[in-house]
Structures are given as C-alpha cells and as structure tokens.
Design a protein around this motif. Structure first.
Motif, PDB file in Angstrom:
ATOM      1  N   MET A 167     -13.792  13.567 -10.601  1.00 21.38           N
ATOM      2  CA  MET A 167     -14.566  13.725 -11.832  1.00 21.38           C
ATOM      3  C   MET A 167     -16.060  13.487 -11.613  1.00 21.38           C
ATOM      4  SD  MET A 167     -11.480  12.157 -12.267  1.00 21.38           S
ATOM      5  CE  MET A 167     -10.680  11.154 -13.475  1.00 21.38           C
ATOM      6  N   THR A 168     -16.838  14.170 -12.448  1.00 20.64           N
ATOM      7  CA  THR A 168     -18.306  14.018 -12.379  1.00 20.64           C
ATOM      8  C   THR A 168     -18.848  13.864 -13.801  1.00 20.64           C
ATOM      9  OG1 THR A 168     -18.488  16.444 -12.289  1.00 20.64           O
ATOM     10  CG2 THR A 168     -18.628  15.259 -10.208  1.00 20.64           C
ATOM     11  N   GLY A 169     -18.480  12.748 -14.426  1.00 23.54           N
ATOM     12  CA  GLY A 169     -18.966  12.486 -15.780  1.00 23.54           C
ATOM     13  C   GLY A 169     -20.315  11.795 -15.762  1.00 23.54           C
ATOM     14  N   PHE A 214      -8.168  22.217 -14.006  1.00 24.90           N
ATOM     15  CA  PHE A 214      -9.539  22.117 -14.494  1.00 24.90           C
ATOM     16  C   PHE A 214     -10.549  22.412 -13.385  1.00 24.90           C
ATOM     17  CE2 PHE A 214      -7.085  19.445 -17.389  1.00 24.90           C
ATOM     18  CZ  PHE A 214      -7.536  19.910 -18.616  1.00 24.90           C
ATOM     19  N   ARG A 235     -14.240   8.188 -13.372  1.00 26.80           N
ATOM     20  CA  ARG A 235     -12.870   8.114 -13.871  1.00 26.80           C
ATOM     21  C   ARG A 235     -12.657   8.817 -15.214  1.00 26.80           C
ATOM     22  NH1 ARG A 235     -12.146   7.103  -9.463  1.00 26.80           N
ATOM     23  NH2 ARG A 235     -11.057   5.374  -8.461  1.00 26.80           N
ATOM     24  N   ALA A 236     -13.730   9.266 -15.837  1.00 27.34           N
ATOM     25  CA  ALA A 236     -13.554  10.017 -17.091  1.00 27.34           C
ATOM     26  C   ALA A 236     -13.431  11.495 -16.725  1.00 27.34           C
ATOM     27  CB  ALA A 236     -14.743   9.785 -18.012  1.00 27.34           C
ATOM     28  N   PRO A 237     -12.468  12.213 -17.331  1.00 24.61           N
ATOM     29  CA  PRO A 237     -12.202  13.595 -16.897  1.00 24.61           C
ATOM     30  C   PRO A 237     -13.214  14.619 -17.409  1.00 24.61           C
ATOM     31  CG  PRO A 237     -10.665  12.954 -18.617  1.00 24.61           C
ATOM     32  CD  PRO A 237     -11.498  11.739 -18.329  1.00 24.61           C
ATOM     33  N   PHE A 238     -14.403  14.553 -16.792  1.00 25.12           N
ATOM     34  CA  PHE A 238     -15.455  15.545 -17.032  1.00 25.12           C
ATOM     35  C   PHE A 238     -15.832  16.179 -15.699  1.00 25.12           C
ATOM     36  CE2 PHE A 238     -16.231  12.524 -20.506  1.00 25.12           C
ATOM     37  CZ  PHE A 238     -16.428  13.371 -21.589  1.00 25.12           C
ATOM     38  N   TRP A 239     -16.212  17.451 -15.740  1.00 30.99           N
ATOM     39  CA  TRP A 239     -16.674  18.155 -14.538  1.00 30.99           C
ATOM     40  C   TRP A 239     -17.898  18.961 -14.894  1.00 30.99           C
ATOM     41  CZ3 TRP A 239     -11.696  17.964 -16.341  1.00 30.99           C
ATOM     42  CH2 TRP A 239     -10.836  17.155 -15.592  1.00 30.99           C
ATOM     43  N   LEU A 243      -4.224   8.899 -14.572  1.00 35.25           N
ATOM     44  CA  LEU A 243      -4.477   9.167 -13.160  1.00 35.25           C
ATOM     45  C   LEU A 243      -3.418   8.484 -12.311  1.00 35.25           C
ATOM     46  CD1 LEU A 243      -8.329   8.653 -12.803  1.00 35.25           C
ATOM     47  CD2 LEU A 243      -7.058  10.779 -12.421  1.00 35.25           C
ATOM     48  N   HIS A 265     -14.139  19.380 -19.886  1.00 32.75           N
ATOM     49  CA  HIS A 265     -13.394  18.119 -19.926  1.00 32.75           C
ATOM     50  C   HIS A 265     -11.921  18.383 -20.211  1.00 32.75           C
ATOM     51  CE1 HIS A 265     -12.909  17.045 -24.386  1.00 32.75           C
ATOM     52  NE2 HIS A 265     -13.407  18.243 -24.387  1.00 32.75           N
ATOM     53  N   TYR A 266     -11.137  17.332 -20.200  1.00 33.14           N
ATOM     54  CA  TYR A 266      -9.686  17.400 -20.390  1.00 33.14           C
ATOM     55  C   TYR A 266      -9.412  16.805 -21.765  1.00 33.14           C
ATOM     56  CZ  TYR A 266      -4.749  16.317 -18.980  1.00 33.14           C
ATOM     57  OH  TYR A 266      -3.391  16.211 -18.877  1.00 33.14           O
TER      58      TYR A 266
END
Lengths: 82, 147
Positions: A79-81, A7, B118-122, A60, B51-52
């Motif tokens: 991550m960059t949420g 990703f 920790r949430a899989p977003f970029w 993770l 995201h994943y």
C-alpha cells in the motif's frame, strides 16, 4: 463461491477487478497456484508473490493463511497511502 | 473519533476548527496534512488514488482506536481522499487531541506511519508521457518497527 478482488497494477495486469469461483484451495498460496494456471495474465500478475499483499475477508494476512470459509480474498501491491 | 474516506475535497481549516471546538480538557492538538507532490520535472498531470472500499474505513478506524488507547487521546480525526487529484491538492489529514503535546505528536506520527503502509490505498502518477504506480518505500515499512 469466493469473491477474489484485484487492486492497482494487479487489477491492470489481470484485466479484471473481480473474479468469482468455486475452489478447492485451502490456503492463499494454493489459490495463487490455481489462479496462475488459468492463463498467462494471472501467471504474470502472481509471478513474484513477494511483490504482493493479500487480505482475507478484509484483514491483511500471510500467504499461508487459510481461506476455508473465506468470503473474499483480495490481492494488491504494497500500500501507498498517506 | 472521526474517520472519513471521500472523493470530494475537504476544508482543512474548518475541519481543524470543528475538531478543536468539540474537545474538553485537552491541551494539545497536532495536525498533519499530505498534499499531492509534483514530479521533479513538474510534469505530473494528476494523481489517481485507488482504495479498497470495504476495507479502508475499518482499517483506519482500527489504527485510530489503537492510537486513542495507547496515548490516552481525547480524540482523533482522519480524512483521506481517493480519485483524481492535482499537484498541491490535499490528499489527507490527521488530527490528534491530547492533554499534553508529546502524546498528540507521537499518536499523529503513529497514524501517519500506519496510513502509509497498512491502509489499502494505491497511488498512480499520471504524467505527460505515461502513468506509473507509486512504489512502496522500504523506509516506510521499517518506520512501523518503532511502534
């Protein structure tokens, strides 16, 4: 057969969103070594593992985690949420 | 608990109203919304959020369940978008419902800290002169230590 997902900039650097392969690797670190030896794009993406995060079967984990019986391993930047 | 990961825009006011109406016995609702921040130079064309898919919903559900248990919440709501968003577009929202405000505030902050790191977003900022991936900040990582 294991699915390997990439990703964000890891995906861009490798040039693929997904690989499938048969591997003898037992841990994430061993898998990283195997992938890095494939070609320069992989070596570049994995050059600094401290800049990467990894999930095994969507959880993770650390790089010393086992991938024996894993179906899916994903590599990505922090991550960059939100 | 309501967790949604979606490409489409959402109506913040309507979501808060719906969330409020379904509560029973709660005295406090805290909401937070995050919007796309333009660059200091004002040259952000759009932000691309990746995201994943397999992992995102499960991770958000996990964070929300932990918050529900830890602060004895009545309910929690998380909506997070992905795709291309313009400056000022709403990216995400969190709402927490509790009997009293301290629990609602703390649980909302907990959810935000976990969503950040920790949430899989970029996020990728696409500007006039190129694109850059937003880097994770050390203070976002250390913010998790307080929980």
């Amino acid at each position: 057969m294991i699915d390997i997902l990439y990703f964000a900039w890891v995906r861009e650097r490798i040039g693929e969103a997904k690989d499938q392969l048969e591997t003898e690797a037992k841990t994430v670190s061993e898998l990283v070594q195997e992938l890095s030896s494939k070609d320069a794009r992989y070596a570049a993406a994995f050059a600094d593992p401290s800049a990467l995060r990894v999930a095994v079967d969507q959880k993770l984990v650390d790089f010393d985690a086992s991938i024996i019986e894993a179906k899916e391993v994903a590599f990505f930047p922090p991550m960059t949420g939100g | 608990m309501l967790i949604r990961v979606q490409k489409e825009a959402f109506d913040f006011s309507a979501e808060v109203e719906n969330f409020t109406q379904i509560q029973r016995g709660m005295g406090a609702i805290v909401t937070f919304s995050g919007i796309v921040r333009d660059t200091p130079d004002g040259d952000l064309k759009y932000m691309e959020i990746e995201h994943y898919p397999g992992m995102t919903q499960a991770a958000l559900t996990d964070f929300a369940q932990t918050a529900l248990d830890r602060w004895s919440l009545g309910d929690a709501l998380v909506i997070h978008r992905y795709g291309s968003l313009k400056p000022n577009d709403m990216i995400m929202m969190v709402a927490t419902a509790a009997r009293h405000r301290v629990a609602a505030f703390e649980a909302a902050e907990y959810l935000m800290d976990y969503l950040k790191s920790r949430a899989p977003f970029w996020k990728k900022e696409v500007k006039q002169d190129g694109a850059i991936w937003v880097e994770a900040k050390d203070h976002d990582e250390t913010a998790l230590n307080r929980w």
